[in-house]
Scaffold this active site. Sequence first.
Site, PDB file in Angstrom:
ATOM      1  N   GLU A  60      25.854  17.277  37.314  1.00  0.00           N
ATOM      2  CA  GLU A  60      25.520  17.143  38.525  1.00  0.00           C
ATOM      3  C   GLU A  60      26.296  16.777  39.565  1.00  0.00           C
ATOM      4  O   GLU A  60      25.660  15.956  40.498  1.00  0.00           O
ATOM      5  CB  GLU A  60      24.169  16.645  38.724  1.00  0.00           C
ATOM      6  CG  GLU A  60      22.958  17.217  37.851  1.00  0.00           C
ATOM      7  CD  GLU A  60      21.765  16.834  37.970  1.00  0.00           C
ATOM      8  OE1 GLU A  60      21.437  15.917  38.674  1.00  0.00           O
ATOM      9  OE2 GLU A  60      20.825  17.402  37.232  1.00  0.00           O
TER      10      GLU A  60
ATOM     11  N   ASN B 265      27.949  20.034  33.862  1.00  0.00           N
ATOM     12  CA  ASN B 265      26.538  20.641  33.507  1.00  0.00           C
ATOM     13  C   ASN B 265      25.855  20.398  35.023  1.00  0.00           C
ATOM     14  O   ASN B 265      26.002  19.360  35.524  1.00  0.00           O
ATOM     15  CB  ASN B 265      25.818  19.592  32.409  1.00  0.00           C
ATOM     16  CG  ASN B 265      24.414  20.275  32.324  1.00  0.00           C
ATOM     17  OD1 ASN B 265      24.236  21.372  32.084  1.00  0.00           O
ATOM     18  ND2 ASN B 265      23.452  19.032  32.139  1.00  0.00           N
TER      19      ASN B 265
ATOM     20  N   HIS C 237      16.596  24.830  35.317  1.00  0.00           N
ATOM     21  CA  HIS C 237      15.314  24.344  35.694  1.00  0.00           C
ATOM     22  C   HIS C 237      14.679  25.036  36.773  1.00  0.00           C
ATOM     23  O   HIS C 237      15.056  25.247  38.087  1.00  0.00           O
ATOM     24  CB  HIS C 237      15.560  22.857  36.382  1.00  0.00           C
ATOM     25  CG  HIS C 237      15.904  21.754  35.425  1.00  0.00           C
ATOM     26  ND1 HIS C 237      14.735  21.733  34.411  1.00  0.00           N
ATOM     27  CD2 HIS C 237      16.826  21.103  35.134  1.00  0.00           C
ATOM     28  CE1 HIS C 237      15.704  20.755  33.427  1.00  0.00           C
ATOM     29  NE2 HIS C 237      16.556  20.371  34.043  1.00  0.00           N
TER      30      HIS C 237
ATOM     31  N   GLU D 117      19.157  23.060  29.994  1.00  0.00           N
ATOM     32  CA  GLU D 117      17.882  22.433  30.157  1.00  0.00           C
ATOM     33  C   GLU D 117      16.757  23.415  30.470  1.00  0.00           C
ATOM     34  O   GLU D 117      15.848  22.929  31.497  1.00  0.00           O
ATOM     35  CB  GLU D 117      18.119  21.293  31.429  1.00  0.00           C
ATOM     36  CG  GLU D 117      19.158  20.476  30.902  1.00  0.00           C
ATOM     37  CD  GLU D 117      19.500  19.277  31.661  1.00  0.00           C
ATOM     38  OE1 GLU D 117      18.639  18.891  32.740  1.00  0.00           O
ATOM     39  OE2 GLU D 117      20.490  18.827  31.739  1.00  0.00           O
TER      40      GLU D 117
ATOM     41  N   ASP E 130      13.518  25.034  31.957  1.00  0.00           N
ATOM     42  CA  ASP E 130      12.193  25.059  31.902  1.00  0.00           C
ATOM     43  C   ASP E 130      11.753  25.916  33.083  1.00  0.00           C
ATOM     44  O   ASP E 130      12.557  26.393  33.950  1.00  0.00           O
ATOM     45  CB  ASP E 130      11.372  23.657  31.970  1.00  0.00           C
ATOM     46  CG  ASP E 130      12.128  22.652  32.879  1.00  0.00           C
ATOM     47  OD1 ASP E 130      12.628  23.199  33.825  1.00  0.00           O
ATOM     48  OD2 ASP E 130      11.810  21.599  32.454  1.00  0.00           O
TER      49      ASP E 130
HETATM   50  C1  XIL Z   1      15.032  13.689  33.248  1.00  0.00           C
HETATM   51  C2  XIL Z   1      14.281  13.548  32.090  1.00  0.00           C
HETATM   52  O1  XIL Z   1      13.744  14.413  31.519  1.00  0.00           O
HETATM   53  C3  XIL Z   1      13.243  12.474  32.517  1.00  0.00           C
HETATM   54  O2  XIL Z   1      12.545  11.781  31.590  1.00  0.00           O
HETATM   55  C4  XIL Z   1      13.712  11.179  33.278  1.00  0.00           C
HETATM   56  O3  XIL Z   1      13.059  10.361  33.764  1.00  0.00           O
HETATM   57  C5  XIL Z   1      14.767  11.693  34.381  1.00  0.00           C
HETATM   58  O4  XIL Z   1      15.922  12.703  33.959  1.00  0.00           O
HETATM   59  N1  XIL Z   1      18.668  17.215  35.025  1.00  0.00           N
HETATM   60  C6  XIL Z   1      19.280  16.496  34.096  1.00  0.00           C
HETATM   61  C7  XIL Z   1      18.341  15.705  33.158  1.00  0.00           C
HETATM   62  O5  XIL Z   1      20.449  16.406  33.527  1.00  0.00           O
HETATM   63  O6  XIL Z   1      19.097  14.493  32.372  1.00  0.00           O
HETATM   64  C8  XIL Z   1      17.117  15.153  33.737  1.00  0.00           C
HETATM   65  O7  XIL Z   1      16.394  14.757  32.683  1.00  0.00           O
HETATM   66  C9  XIL Z   1      16.307  16.353  34.455  1.00  0.00           C
HETATM   67  C10 XIL Z   1      17.144  17.138  35.532  1.00  0.00           C
END
Ligand code: XIL
Length: 421
Positions: free
Chosen positions: A232, A273, A309, A339, A341
């Site tokens: 990020e 990422n 996401h 990641e 969802d």
């Molecule tokens: C999130 C986790 O799921 C949580 O448990 C934590 O509190 C915060 O981070 N992008 C990412 C992940 O790269 O590492 C993040 O994960 C979600 C967003």
Amino acid sequence: MNLVTNHHLGTVILFKCEKQQLKRLSARKGKIALLTTEPPDKHDRLLAGAFLFERRRREVKKCLLVGMVLTLFISLAGVTGCVEARPPAEEAAPAEEETVCIDTSLRSLAQVHNMQVGAAVQAGLLATNPRYAETLRCEFSMLVPENAMKFEHVHPGRDRYDFSTADAIVDFAEANGMQVRGHTLVWHSQLPDWLTEGNWTRDELIKILQEHIMTVVGHYQGRIVAWDVVNEAVDDGGSLRDTFWLQGIGEDYIKLAFCWAHEADPEALLFYNDYGGEGLEPKSDTIYELIQSLLDEGVPIHGVGLQMHLSLDSYPKAQDVATNLNRLSVLGLEAHITEMDVRIQQPVTEEKLNEQAYVYRDILQVCLSAQNCKAFVLWGVTDRYSWIPLFFPGYQAALIFDENCDPKPAYYALTDVLAGH
Ligand code: XIL
């Protein structure tokens, strides 16, 4: 081998029933084809999907019922849902036997395509929740620690590292023939106070980051297939994000990080990422240009992670994701969905769950069709332990297994894609 272990009886029966249902479903191929061939608009697609999923759900429910009744009869005191196990009883528990996984699991279906399906995991649940661990083992071929490898967890003091939690996840993966993605080495979030509250010079920060990367990547050398080296680094407007690392080191921190990671494990694939740059938007253009210029400079970078996401309110067009994957492929880069969802705004309805299934299906389809997209990773296993409700109040149900670890329409949508239905 005992096919049916005590507390996994329901699961095994469900899995066996599912297999039969799949056969029956393919026998009804004609009808299904009718329903799934390019319905004219989204509404029709949802209706068709609702019909299919409803039928499948009813069939599976029947199986589950049988499983549950039998489970009751055999009276086993274990866990069939996705809740944590009770503390062990005084007398020694009988040795765990492994559930036999179905051959229509995500994992085995994806194997045919030479693709990894993965999930973010929490080590605590692996140890306490057998249903969670079994779901991971049977359904996924790749794991990523959700938090355990982040800076604050693995490097809690200036001269102190703690690999115990992350090691447990890597051990579990290896014991079950799964690959591991490492997440993440350089991020602006989840940094320890000793780091963010220190008053460091640029040189000191460079030394800290170098030591961190060399130590963490070195610790897992040869065991991590791909690292999210930088996470990020681009903000939502498409500029470099103004982070602790950018302020302290300057934009060179990105290429330095990749070079150190490569030095520590020359075999590991190194990824950039990010979220919100999956389709074609200013952010994905910035990411593309950033990576292109790193490659031009000879920086060892092998792939881009599309976090994915998504929300039912807004998700990228499948065609745009395909185009983005393709331009990354032209640069010679691998891509992973890292990641995924798909959060749903309350109330969660059957219609929304079916729409969610289509979003999952479309993204997997795009990944399968792209020659450089080699992994499809979800940000969690079950809705019960997803980060979504905490970070996006009013949203929930973002994953493919529900609160009880039972498969949702999105799960069947993914297995259907992988099975070529
Ligand atoms: C999130 C986790 O799921 C949580 O448990 C934590 O509190 C915060 O981070 N992008 C990412 C992940 O790269 O590492 C993040 O994960 C979600 C967003």
